[in-house]
Design a protein around this motif. Structure first.
Motif, PDB file in Angstrom:
ATOM      1  N   UNK A  18       0.838  -1.204   0.000  1.00 13.74           N
ATOM      2  CA  UNK A  18       0.000   0.000   0.000  1.00 13.74           C
ATOM      3  C   UNK A  18       0.874   1.256   0.000  1.00 13.74           C
ATOM      4  N   UNK A  19       1.912   1.221   0.808  1.00 18.15           N
ATOM      5  CA  UNK A  19       2.823   2.371   0.873  1.00 18.15           C
ATOM      6  C   UNK A  19       3.410   2.666  -0.501  1.00 18.15           C
ATOM      7  N   UNK A  20       3.825   1.597  -1.181  1.00 18.80           N
ATOM      8  CA  UNK A  20       4.438   1.759  -2.496  1.00 18.80           C
ATOM      9  C   UNK A  20       3.420   2.264  -3.513  1.00 18.80           C
ATOM     10  N   UNK A  21       2.224   1.666  -3.492  1.00 21.48           N
ATOM     11  CA  UNK A  21       1.193   2.032  -4.468  1.00 21.48           C
ATOM     12  C   UNK A  21       0.814   3.510  -4.351  1.00 21.48           C
ATOM     13  N   UNK A  22       0.779   4.008  -3.116  1.00 25.26           N
ATOM     14  CA  UNK A  22       0.433   5.422  -2.918  1.00 25.26           C
ATOM     15  C   UNK A  22       1.618   6.328  -3.246  1.00 25.26           C
ATOM     16  N   UNK A  23       2.811   5.872  -2.885  1.00 21.06           N
ATOM     17  CA  UNK A  23       4.007   6.698  -3.065  1.00 21.06           C
ATOM     18  C   UNK A  23       4.301   7.008  -4.531  1.00 21.06           C
ATOM     19  N   UNK A  24       3.920   6.074  -5.420  1.00 21.78           N
ATOM     20  CA  UNK A  24       4.235   6.294  -6.836  1.00 21.78           C
ATOM     21  C   UNK A  24       3.248   7.250  -7.516  1.00 21.78           C
ATOM     22  N   UNK A  25       2.172   7.609  -6.842  1.00 27.11           N
ATOM     23  CA  UNK A  25       1.235   8.583  -7.421  1.00 27.11           C
ATOM     24  C   UNK A  25       1.877   9.965  -7.392  1.00 27.11           C
ATOM     25  N   UNK A  26       1.893  10.616  -8.542  1.00 24.04           N
ATOM     26  CA  UNK A  26       2.500  11.943  -8.624  1.00 24.04           C
ATOM     27  C   UNK A  26       1.770  12.907  -7.690  1.00 24.04           C
TER      28      UNK A  26
END
Ligand SMILES: [Cu+2]
Length: 66
Positions: A18-26
């Motif tokens: 989840x952390x990764x999925x959110x972090x990659x959002x510009x």
């Protein structure tokens, strides 16, 4: 800081996904996921639509409940 509720996280692996999925959002940074509460909070440098966030979470198999 926006906070969202996420259903389906059960371990640190889920937290990492989840952390990764959110972090990659510009525009999103500083993602913090609380497994116990089933919540994620983050910083927005520009307004991010709920749909964008929902899609990112759904794509990896979890559900945004609010
Ligand atoms: Cu897990």
């Amino acid at each position: 800081m926006p906070t969202i509720k996420i259903k389906g996280m059960s371990c640190q692996h889920c937290v990492a996904s989840v952390t990764k999925a959110l972090s990659v959002i510009a525009g999103i940074s500083d993602v913090k996921v609380n497994l116990e509460k089933g919540e994620a909070s983050f910083k927005e440098s520009s307004p991010i639509s709920k749909e964008t966030i929902r899609d990112a979470i759904t794509k990896i198999g979890f559900e945004v409940v609010s």
